[in-house]
Design an enzyme around this catalytic site. Structure first.
Site, PDB file in Angstrom:
ATOM      1  N   TRP A 102       0.825  -1.214   0.000  1.00 20.86           N
ATOM      2  CA  TRP A 102       0.000   0.000   0.000  1.00 20.86           C
ATOM      3  C   TRP A 102       0.850   1.251   0.000  1.00 20.86           C
ATOM      4  O   TRP A 102       0.536   2.228  -0.695  1.00 20.86           O
ATOM      5  CB  TRP A 102      -1.015  -0.024   1.151  1.00 20.86           C
ATOM      6  CG  TRP A 102      -2.038  -1.095   0.881  1.00 20.86           C
ATOM      7  CD1 TRP A 102      -2.189  -2.273   1.535  1.00 20.86           C
ATOM      8  CD2 TRP A 102      -2.994  -1.111  -0.202  1.00 20.86           C
ATOM      9  NE1 TRP A 102      -3.185  -3.020   0.945  1.00 20.86           N
ATOM     10  CE2 TRP A 102      -3.695  -2.340  -0.118  1.00 20.86           C
ATOM     11  CE3 TRP A 102      -3.334  -0.228  -1.229  1.00 20.86           C
ATOM     12  CZ2 TRP A 102      -4.711  -2.693  -1.014  1.00 20.86           C
ATOM     13  CZ3 TRP A 102      -4.345  -0.581  -2.120  1.00 20.86           C
ATOM     14  CH2 TRP A 102      -5.022  -1.790  -2.004  1.00 20.86           C
ATOM     15  N   ASP A 172      -1.784   6.503   6.457  1.00 24.71           N
ATOM     16  CA  ASP A 172      -2.866   5.693   5.879  1.00 24.71           C
ATOM     17  C   ASP A 172      -3.256   4.637   6.920  1.00 24.71           C
ATOM     18  O   ASP A 172      -2.633   3.583   6.995  1.00 24.71           O
ATOM     19  CB  ASP A 172      -2.383   5.038   4.581  1.00 24.71           C
ATOM     20  CG  ASP A 172      -3.413   4.072   4.001  1.00 24.71           C
ATOM     21  OD1 ASP A 172      -4.498   3.917   4.602  1.00 24.71           O
ATOM     22  OD2 ASP A 172      -3.121   3.472   2.943  1.00 24.71           O
ATOM     23  N   LYS A 196     -12.961  -1.628   6.840  1.00 20.80           N
ATOM     24  CA  LYS A 196     -12.308  -2.587   7.737  1.00 20.80           C
ATOM     25  C   LYS A 196     -12.769  -2.334   9.173  1.00 20.80           C
ATOM     26  O   LYS A 196     -13.540  -3.119   9.714  1.00 20.80           O
ATOM     27  CB  LYS A 196     -10.795  -2.500   7.611  1.00 20.80           C
ATOM     28  CG  LYS A 196     -10.345  -2.780   6.152  1.00 20.80           C
ATOM     29  CD  LYS A 196      -9.009  -2.214   5.874  1.00 20.80           C
ATOM     30  CE  LYS A 196      -8.706  -2.077   4.394  1.00 20.80           C
ATOM     31  NZ  LYS A 196      -8.750  -3.322   3.642  1.00 20.80           N
TER      32      LYS A 196
END
Ligand code: PMP
Length: 360
Positions: A102, A172, A196
Site C-alpha cells: 500500500w 494511511d 475494515k
C-alpha cells in the site's frame, strides 16, 4: 440463519449488533416512515445522524479541536493523489516510507504530482520489517512525510510513530484505525477507507489539522479539495449517507464495548493467541519480524503449499470464511479487525490444529 466467522481483509466483518440495529431501522428510521437511505442529506434528521457520528468519532479517538473530520468517497486510493494535490503547497518534494504494497501504491500515485523521496524502505527484507526511526532519511523541506502504519497485505504494523519535526506526518490508517489508542496530535493527517474498522465500503474518513487546509494545486477538482470539503461540512455534494450512518452505529457500538482501550486489549489478546499458536506449530509459519507483526492482519503459510486449496475448502465448510492470502502473495491471511470476536480466533486455531494433525 447461520452467521459464519469472516476473516476478510475488507470489506470486512461488521459487528452483529450493528447489523441488527440497521435491520431494525431500515424501513422506518426513528418513526420517520422512511429509511435513512431515502432521506435528504440536508434534512435536519440526517444532519443529526451525521453530526453524532462525527462527535462520537472525535470522542473515541480523542481528536483535538484544531482538526477537521471529513467524510468522503473514493476510498483510500483517491487519497493517494489528493494528498500531494492538497499538501504540496510551494514545496517540491515529499518523503514516503515504503513498507509494502500500500505504501508502494501511494508512492506511485504521488509521483504523478510531486518529487518523492523514499525516506526509508523495508523492501530489502521483502517487507517483513519496518525501518527504524534512526534509519529514516527525512528532509526538513519536505511537504509532508507519508507512511502506512499497518500494511494489510503482508501484515506489518509499525511499533512506533515516526518523529518528523515540523514536517506534517500523514498516515494511511485504513487497516488499523480505532484498533488501539493513538495521539492524533502527532499527525498532520490521518485517513482510512471505512471497509475494515469503520463500516461499509464507499466511505473514507479523513482527519486533518486546520493549518493544512490550504488551497490545492491549480486545476484540482473542487471535490478533491480538503478545504472545500471542510468548509461545506463534508456536504459539498451528496455524501455516502448510508455508509456514514452505519459508521455512526459502529462508533456507538465501540463506545458500548468500552471504547478504543477495550479494543486495544482485545486485539492484543486475539493476535497473541493466533501468533503463539503459529509460532508453536511445525506446520504454519509467519515471516514477519516479531516486533512489527500486525494485530489486524495475520498472514501465514502452510508447510505444504500444495494443500492451500484444501485448507480453504475445509475452512469454508467449517464456517471460517475468506482466509486466502492476497492474490499478490498467496498463502493465508486471517484479518481479525475489531468486529471479529475472540471466539472466531479460537475456532480458527482449533481448525488449524485439526488440519495440521490430519494433513501435516
Ligand atoms: N491502504 C490500505 C492500507 C489498504 O488496506 C487498502 C485496501 N485494502 C487501501 C489503502 C485501498 O483502499 P480502497 O480500496 O478504499 O481505495
Amino acid at each position: 440463519m447461520t452467521r459464519k466467522y469472516n476473516f476478510s481483509a475488507g470489506p470486512a466483518a461488521l459487528p452483529e449488533d450493528v447489523l441488527f440495529r440497521a435491520q431494525s431501522e431500515l424501513l422506518d428510521w426513528q418513526g420517520q416512515g422512511l429509511s435513512v437511505m431515502e432521506m435528504s442529506h440536508r434534512s435536519p434528521e440526517y444532519v443529526s445522524v451525521a453530526k453524532k457520528a462525527e462527535s462520537d468519532l472525535r470522542e473515541l479517538m480523542n481528536i483535538p479541536d484544531n482538526y477537521q473530520v471529513l467524510f468522503m468517497q473514493g476510498g483510500a486510493t483517491s487519497q493517494f493523489s489528493m494528498i500531494p494535490m492538497n499538501l504540496m503547497g510551494n514545496n517540491v518534494s515529499a518523503d514516503y516510507i515504503n513498507t509494502g504494497d500500500w505504501s508502494s501504491k501511494a508512492i506511485k500515485e504521488a509521483k504523478r504530482y510531486i518529487q518523492v523521496n523514499v525516506a526509508g524502505s523495508s523492501e530489502d527484507s521483502n517487507f517483513t520489517a519496518v525501518p527504524a526511526q534512526d534509519e529514516l532519511q527525512l528532509d526538513s523541506n519536505a511537504a509532508y512525510v507519508h507512511y502506512t502504519p499497518n500494511e494489510t497485505i503482508r501484515g506489518v504494523e509499525f511499533d512506533y510513530i515516526p518523529e518528523t519535526g515540523d514536517v506534517p506526518l500523514v498516515a494511511d490508517m485504513s487497516s488499523n484505525i480505532l484498533s488501539g489508542p493513538i495521539d492524533v496530535s502527532r499527525f498532520g493527517m490521518i485517513y482510512a477507507g471505512a471497509q475494515k474498522n469503520i463500516g461499509p465500503a464507499g466511505l473514507t474518513v479523513v482527519i486533518i489539522r486546520d493549518d493544512l487546509l490550504q488551497a490545492p494545486v491549480d486545476k484540482t477538482p473542487t471535490l478533491f479539495s480538503y478545504k472545500a470539503i471542510a468548509d461545506a461540512d463534508s456536504m459539498l455534494n451528496t455524501p455516502p449517507t448510508f455508509g456514514w450512518y452505519l459508521a455512526g452505529l459502529v462508533f456507538e457500538w465501540l463506545q458500548a464495548q468500552g471504547g478504543v482501550p477495550a479494543m486495544d486489549k482485545l486485539n492484543d489478546l486475539k493476535a497473541s493467541k493466533l501468533y503463539s499458536y503459529i509460532d508453536n506449530s511445525d506446520f504454519y509459519t509467519n515471516p514477519v519480524d516479531i516486533a512489527v507483526r500486525s494485530r489486524m492482519n495475520v498472514p501465514f503459510i502452510l508447510a505444504k503449499p500444495e494443500l492451500d486449496k484444501l485448507f480453504l475448502t475445509e475452512a469454508t465448510s467449517a464456517g471460517l470464511l475468506n482466509l486466502a492470502g492476497h492474490r499478490s502473495v498467496g498463502g493465508m491471511r486471517a484479518s481479525i479487525y475489531n468486529a471479529v470476536p475472540e471466539a472466531a480466533v479460537d475456532a480458527l486455531i482449533e481448525f488449524m490444529q485439526d488440519f495440521a494433525v490430519t494433513h501435516g
